[in-house]
Design a protein around this motif. Sequence first.
Motif, PDB file in Angstrom:
ATOM      1  N   MET A 134     -21.447  37.862 -15.340  1.00  0.00           N
ATOM      2  CA  MET A 134     -21.533  36.850 -16.366  1.00  0.00           C
ATOM      3  C   MET A 134     -20.235  36.841 -17.149  1.00  0.00           C
TER       4      MET A 134
ATOM      5  N   LEU B 158     -22.560  31.979 -15.028  1.00  0.00           N
ATOM      6  CA  LEU B 158     -23.237  32.908 -14.125  1.00  0.00           C
ATOM      7  C   LEU B 158     -22.521  32.813 -12.782  1.00  0.00           C
TER       8      LEU B 158
ATOM      9  N   PHE C  46     -22.310  34.051  -8.842  1.00  0.00           N
ATOM     10  CA  PHE C  46     -23.037  34.649  -7.723  1.00  0.00           C
ATOM     11  C   PHE C  46     -22.081  34.723  -6.542  1.00  0.00           C
TER      12      PHE C  46
ATOM     13  N   ARG D 186     -29.955  37.564 -18.667  1.00  0.00           N
ATOM     14  CA  ARG D 186     -29.907  38.578 -17.598  1.00  0.00           C
ATOM     15  C   ARG D 186     -31.030  38.348 -16.585  1.00  0.00           C
TER      16      ARG D 186
ATOM     17  N   LYS E  24     -30.200  35.416 -14.363  1.00  0.00           N
ATOM     18  CA  LYS E  24     -29.224  35.813 -13.337  1.00  0.00           C
ATOM     19  C   LYS E  24     -29.929  36.437 -12.136  1.00  0.00           C
TER      20      LYS E  24
ATOM     21  N   HIS F 114     -30.417  34.672  -8.353  1.00  0.00           N
ATOM     22  CA  HIS F 114     -29.932  35.369  -7.150  1.00  0.00           C
ATOM     23  C   HIS F 114     -31.046  35.433  -6.108  1.00  0.00           C
TER      24      HIS F 114
END
Length: 176
Positions: A1, A16, A18, A117, A120, A124
């Motif tokens: 992040m 964010l 990935f 969090r 995130k 994912h």
Amino acid sequence: MVYCQNSQSQTKAVILVFKRKELLYDAENCSFVEGDIMKTDNEHARHQVFDIAQKGNIDRVTRVLNTAHAECVEMLYPYTKEEMLDGQEALDDVLRQPETYEIRLTLPKTFSLTTLRMLKELIHEYLVCRVLADWMSITNPASEAKWEKKFAMLRNKIQTALMSRTRKIRRKLKPF
């Protein structure tokens, strides 16, 4: 992040990130387990489940990852919206394999870090499950419903997390 905060504003910018490599690693691991536990004597069918990220197959996985990323951005719409510039937008269908998938959010300063969090982690997992559902629909249709159910549950959790409280609540000390 990645955080960027303007002290004058009531919002903060968050990105964010990935990593494609991490998403593919997780998808390959799950795909390997799926192939390993398949109830079949057909080794060619099992081998197709294993080969999710091999040459030729990776293009399909990339298209699904790109679509799933776009779905996540749209799910987070109140925080991800971008204005279209007049005459500046040209979209095509050329396959792109980004190193990272980014979601840029503009959040209220009061938005919870714990919620961020959790988002995130949920995103994912959503991206991985979305890829696996598509891959299983091609190589192991008996397993497709399981992965579709998982990504639908994750979509629901992502949307629910966005509706959670973002401001502090003040309660009176006396109920009357």
